[in-house]
Design a protein around this motif. Sequence first.
Motif, short mmCIF file in Angstrom:
data_model
loop_
_atom_site.label_atom_id
_atom_site.label_comp_id
_atom_site.label_asym_id
_atom_site.label_seq_id
_atom_site.Cartn_x
_atom_site.Cartn_y
_atom_site.Cartn_z
N ARG A 1 -57.40 39.22 84.96
CA ARG A 1 -58.32 39.12 84.10
C ARG A 1 -58.56 39.57 82.87
O ARG A 1 -58.44 38.24 81.73
N ASP A 2 -58.79 40.66 82.25
CA ASP A 2 -58.22 40.99 80.75
C ASP A 2 -57.16 40.82 80.14
O ASP A 2 -56.68 40.36 79.11
N ILE A 3 -56.01 40.80 81.55
CA ILE A 3 -55.10 40.47 80.41
C ILE A 3 -54.31 38.86 80.37
O ILE A 3 -54.10 38.78 79.20
N ALA A 4 -54.43 38.27 80.88
CA ALA A 4 -54.85 36.73 81.03
C ALA A 4 -55.56 36.22 79.79
O ALA A 4 -55.00 35.45 78.99
N ALA A 5 -56.79 37.09 79.99
CA ALA A 5 -57.25 36.55 78.42
C ALA A 5 -56.88 36.52 77.33
O ALA A 5 -56.71 36.12 76.12
N ALA A 6 -56.45 37.91 77.31
CA ALA A 6 -56.02 37.89 75.93
C ALA A 6 -54.74 38.25 75.87
O ALA A 6 -54.42 37.54 74.85
N SER A 7 -54.04 37.18 76.49
CA SER A 7 -52.55 37.07 76.57
C SER A 7 -53.10 34.91 76.42
O SER A 7 -51.34 34.95 75.62
N GLY A 8 -53.47 34.52 76.41
CA GLY A 8 -53.97 33.39 76.39
C GLY A 8 -53.00 32.36 77.68
O GLY A 8 -52.59 31.27 77.51
N VAL A 9 -52.56 33.03 79.35
CA VAL A 9 -51.72 32.90 80.15
C VAL A 9 -51.99 33.17 81.72
O VAL A 9 -53.61 33.91 81.08
N SER A 10 -52.64 31.96 82.18
CA SER A 10 -52.76 31.91 83.37
C SER A 10 -52.35 33.60 84.36
O SER A 10 -51.80 34.19 83.99
N MET A 11 -54.01 33.95 85.44
CA MET A 11 -53.12 35.51 85.80
C MET A 11 -52.08 35.29 86.91
O MET A 11 -51.54 35.88 87.35
N ALA A 12 -51.95 33.75 87.34
CA ALA A 12 -50.73 33.88 88.01
C ALA A 12 -49.05 33.99 87.48
O ALA A 12 -48.05 34.82 88.43
N ALA A 13 -49.22 33.78 86.06
CA ALA A 13 -47.44 34.15 85.46
C ALA A 13 -47.85 35.93 85.72
O ALA A 13 -46.19 36.16 84.96
N ILE A 14 -48.91 36.06 85.62
CA ILE A 14 -48.24 37.94 85.50
C ILE A 14 -47.37 37.95 86.96
O ILE A 14 -46.46 38.51 86.35
N GLY A 15 -48.03 37.68 87.82
CA GLY A 15 -47.72 37.84 89.19
C GLY A 15 -45.72 36.60 89.11
O GLY A 15 -44.31 38.06 89.70
N TYR A 16 -45.48 36.25 88.62
CA TYR A 16 -44.22 35.15 88.15
C TYR A 16 -43.30 35.99 87.55
O TYR A 16 -42.63 36.21 88.22
N HIS A 17 -44.34 36.22 86.29
CA HIS A 17 -43.40 37.54 85.13
C HIS A 17 -42.92 38.72 85.34
O HIS A 17 -41.90 38.94 85.47
N PHE A 18 -43.83 39.56 86.82
CA PHE A 18 -43.65 40.89 86.39
C PHE A 18 -44.06 41.76 88.12
O PHE A 18 -43.69 42.63 88.27
N GLY A 19 -44.28 40.62 88.88
CA GLY A 19 -45.03 40.60 89.98
C GLY A 19 -45.99 41.52 90.46
O GLY A 19 -47.03 41.32 91.36
#
Length: 195
Positions: A26-44
């Motif tokens: 959640r912290d990363i998504a907020a800091a990046s302005g990108v959805s939490m799902a994008a973390i899994g998509y781009h980095f796993g």
Amino acid sequence: MGNREDLLAGARRCLEEKGWGRTTVRDIAAASGVSMAAIGYHFGSREALLNAALVEAMGEWGEKVGAALAALDDPGRSPAESFEALWEQLIGSINEHRTLWLANLEALVQAEHSPELREQLVAGQREGRRGMAAQLTGVPEEEIADGEVRAVGSVQLALLLGVMAQWLNDPQAAPSATDVIEGLRAVTARFGLVR
């Protein structure tokens, strides 16, 4: 920037602000302005993203160390003055990038449970040892012998990590660049280590 780059930038900010262990998806998504799902998509995973952000940040720091090592080549200084100038820059960098160093220490602990992270950290250490040994001996990286890397590069890295730990934990009592040089002189004189 795309989502991947935004995530890396957000993860890096989180590493610097919150550290490894306290950074959430959640912290990363907020800091990046990108959805939490994008973390899994781009980095796993969160861990893989934090690994990538830390490796990127340490690579940038490594470039700064390389620039600091260039101080050794200053013809206007004696070798001892050059080495002290190097340590002044290294200590300055520790203070400037305190949060990054703390995140790196957290990552070392996490590497015990992450073979991928361990591989990345080991690769960075090997590269760092080789680069430091090359600069300290004046031998090009591609020509320096493995024994020199183990001896010179490993000792410089060990000294750097020890000084860094002291600056992170107790900056008031941590050694200055002059202290590092005087300590090395005292040890080598005491044990007759000068050739």
